[in-house]
Every structure is written in structure tokens, then in C-alpha cells.
Design a protein around this motif. Structure first.
Motif, short mmCIF file in Angstrom:
data_model
loop_
_atom_site.label_atom_id
_atom_site.label_comp_id
_atom_site.label_asym_id
_atom_site.label_seq_id
_atom_site.Cartn_x
_atom_site.Cartn_y
_atom_site.Cartn_z
N THR A 29 0.85 -1.19 0.00
CA THR A 29 0.00 0.00 0.00
C THR A 29 0.88 1.24 0.00
O THR A 29 2.10 1.16 0.20
CB THR A 29 -0.90 0.02 1.25
N VAL A 30 0.26 2.39 -0.20
CA VAL A 30 1.01 3.66 -0.17
C VAL A 30 1.70 3.83 1.18
O VAL A 30 2.86 4.25 1.26
CB VAL A 30 0.07 4.85 -0.45
N GLN A 31 0.99 3.50 2.26
CA GLN A 31 1.56 3.64 3.60
C GLN A 31 2.74 2.68 3.80
O GLN A 31 3.76 3.04 4.37
CB GLN A 31 0.48 3.38 4.67
N GLN A 32 2.60 1.44 3.35
CA GLN A 32 3.68 0.47 3.50
C GLN A 32 4.92 0.89 2.72
O GLN A 32 6.04 0.74 3.19
CB GLN A 32 3.21 -0.92 3.04
N LYS A 33 4.71 1.43 1.53
CA LYS A 33 5.85 1.90 0.74
C LYS A 33 6.56 3.05 1.44
O LYS A 33 7.80 3.08 1.47
CB LYS A 33 5.36 2.34 -0.64
N ALA A 34 5.79 3.98 2.00
CA ALA A 34 6.40 5.11 2.71
C ALA A 34 7.17 4.62 3.94
O ALA A 34 8.27 5.10 4.24
CB ALA A 34 5.32 6.11 3.12
N GLN A 75 10.44 2.91 2.78
CA GLN A 75 11.41 3.89 2.33
C GLN A 75 12.09 4.59 3.51
O GLN A 75 13.30 4.81 3.50
CB GLN A 75 10.73 4.92 1.42
N SER A 107 0.25 3.86 9.79
CA SER A 107 0.86 5.06 9.24
C SER A 107 2.34 5.11 9.57
O SER A 107 2.82 4.33 10.41
CB SER A 107 0.18 6.32 9.80
#
Length: 326
Positions: free
Chosen positions: A237-242, A245, A275
Motif C-alpha cells: 500500500t502507499v503507507q507500507q511503501k512510505a 522507504q 501510518s
């Protein structure tokens, strides 16, 4: 570490293994034709290192009891270290030693393959019928971009160190009684089905191969080079990618121990944090100054003068700065 499982490099695994065995002999033929001087490579498994191709074909082709005409008879496992991993092996063992150590690694990888089925009586490579082939090079094919644009020719050797191992493994176990298929990807969700036919989790097998390499060769793998990172950046998900990183940024700090970051990365993969902020908050009990790392200039929140904030624009009863109906 790149590990994948396919039916066959020749596209067919429902008949004789002869075509695949002959295909994997290509480097031996090229050694003679081109005079490369690397010598001939016989097949190996956990019991021997000088197995002739005739024996490989005969044993695989006979180990098919109760398999139907349209059932898979064998599978091809490709074990390909990265350029960094190959350099590590050569630096540590020299090129001839690296080759032998990679064969030792392949035997242990087949232990992991066996255990991944979670079948009674299938505990190690000794319970499987398999044969490995070491190869020094890779070659450009018609699928490569360089061949398509004309900068390389089909069959030309690829640059750099390309040592890797190809393994033929029978669909049936060494006793020719138990069916073992990596295409059965139930992952244990169907208990009755798994108890009867076994199960196979490809991601777990690939992850075990990476962990095995790191432990066996004392290889310090950066987070960005892990399977967890690659899978998260591709499918997360977008959160997991952030989160991943940010963990990679933290990993590069000398004060952070690798096993701490490894633990958090596993939590990210498992969706433990909603988050980035929740992940950061959970780092406090670790005993490391992770929060100080997060407060490096790159992560500082800019100070904004309230007088410089843009005025809200209203249109048709909607507050444009927040999107709320008034």
C-alpha cells in the motif's frame, strides 16, 4: 538473490526431461566450440559432483509412477546470485572456491525446498530426486532489449560475472510415491487439501533462499536489496511503501543495528502499522536513538508564518482549502 521455479526452459515438462537436459548442456558444448578453457561441468546433487547427463535424464524420466500424460513430470529451479553477491563470494573464496560454495548453497536451498511442502517424510534434499548444473555465463536471447535494438546478438555472452545454478527436480519424491508440486500454492489455507497434497509457498521459499545466503556466507544485505523491500515497493500500500522507504533511510545510519530494522521491515510487510507516524512511535522502546535519526534536517517540519498562509477560496459553498461543504 533471484530464485524462480518454472516448468522448463524449453517450455514443456509433461514429457521426457531429455530436451531440458540437453539445453542445460549448452555451456559444455560452447566450451569446446569456443575454447573458453573453463572445462566441462557435470551434474551434481547432495550425493555426488560428477553425475553424467545420461544418468540425469534416465532417473528423472523413470520417476513418474502414477503421473498422467498431461501432468508435470519435473520442474526447473533457477538460483541466480546478484552481481553484489557474486563479488562477495569471489572476494571471500576466489573464483574456483566460489563455484564450489555456490553448489553447497544449492544443496541447502533444496533442503528449504523440501521443507516448504510441509509433508511428512519430506524433510531434506535427500527426500527429493534432483540434479543441479553450474553455469558460468548467461546469454542474450531474442527477448533482450539489446538484441531487439541490434546492439547485441542472440547467443552472445552477457557482461560481468554471471555464475548461477539450474536445478531439475522430479515431481515425485525419491521413493517415486509422493507427488510434490510447487504449483500447489494453497499455503496451508485449505487444511484438508494441504494434508493430502501438501502445500507450497513460493514467497516463503524465495525468502528462505535469501536468508540462507546471508547466514551461510555472512553477507551484509542492505534493506533495499531484500525481497521484503522489493515486494513491498511493487505490491504494498502507499503507507507500507512510505514506511519501507523511511526504514531504508534509517538503515543507512551507523547507529542502527541490522536486526532492529529487519524486525520493523517484517512488521511493515505484515501491515502492523497504519501510518508512518505509528511506526515511528513504536520505535521508542527499541533503546536506540531512532527518533533522533528521524529528526535529521531532511525530516524537519518547516516552520510556517501564519501570516504567509494563502487565504481560503470559496466557490459554490465549498471550502477549497479542505474540500468540506459549509
Amino acid at each position: 538473490m533471484f530464485i524462480n521455479i518454472t516448468p522448463s526452459a524449453t517450455g514443456d515438462n509433461k514429457g521426457s526431461s531429455g530436451a531440458l537436459v540437453n539445453y542445460l548442456e549448452k555451456e559444455n558444448h560452447l566450451q569446446i566450440e569456443k575454447g573458453w578453457g573453463y572445462g566441462q561441468e557435470n551434474w551434481f546433487n547432495g550425493s555426488g559432483n560428477e553425475i553424467p547427463r545420461q544418468e540425469v535424464r534416465a532417473k528423472i524420466d523413470r520417476n513418474i509412477r502414477k503421473l498422467g500424460r498431461n501432468e508435470s513430470k519435473f520442474f526447473l529451479i533457477n538460483i541466480s546470485p546478484s552481481q553484489k553477491e557474486i563479488a562477495h563470494l569471489i572476494n571471500r573464496y576466489g573464483e574456483p572456491g566460489a563455484k564450489e560454495k555456490l553448489k553447497d548453497y544449492a544443496v541447502k536451498a533444496m533442503d528449504e525446498y523440501a521443507r516448504n511442502f510441509k509433508r511428512t517424510g519430506i524433510e531434506s534434499h535427500k527426500d527429493l530426486l534432483w540434479f543441479g548444473k553450474f553455469e558460468n555465463f548467461r546469454y542474450y536471447s531474442h527477448k533482450d532489449k539489446a538484441v531487439k535494438n541490434g546492439t547485441r546478438q542472440k547467443g552472445e555472452r552477457k557482461e560481468g560475472k554471471q555464475m548461477h545454478i539450474q536445478i531439475i527436480v522430479s515431481r515425485k519424491d525419491i521413493t517415486n510415491t509422493i507427488k510434490l508440486s510447487p504449483e500447489n500454492n494453497s499455503k496451508g489455507k485449505n487444511v484438508a487439501h494441504s494434508a493430502k497434497l501438501g502445500q507450497f509457498n513460493r514467497n516463503a521459499f524465495k525468502q528462505s533462499g535469501e536468508n540462507l545466503f546471508d547466514d551461510f556466507f555472512d553477507f551484509d544485505r542492505g534493506l533495499k536489496d531484500t525481497l521484503k523491500y522489493a515486494n513491498t515497493m511493487k505490491n504494498g500500500t502507499v503507507q507500507q511503501k512510505a514506511q519501507m522507504q523511511l526504514l531504508n533511510e534509517i538503515f543507512q545510519q551507523d547507529a542502527v543495528q541490522n536486526h532492529i530494522i529487519d524486525g520493523f521491515s517484517k512488521d511493515v510487510v505484515n501491515g502492523a502499522f497504519e501510518s508512518v507516524g505509528q511506526m515511528v512511535a513504536s520505535m521508542a522502546p527499541s533503546g536506540l536513538s531512532l527518533l533522533d535519526i528521524l529528526l535529521e534536517p531532511v525530516y524537519e517540519v518547516p516552520q510556517v508564518n501564519p501570516m504567509e498562509l494563502p487565504k481560503r477560496k470559496k466557490k459554490k459553498g465549498i471550502d477549497q482549502s479542505h474540500g468540506f461543504h459549509r
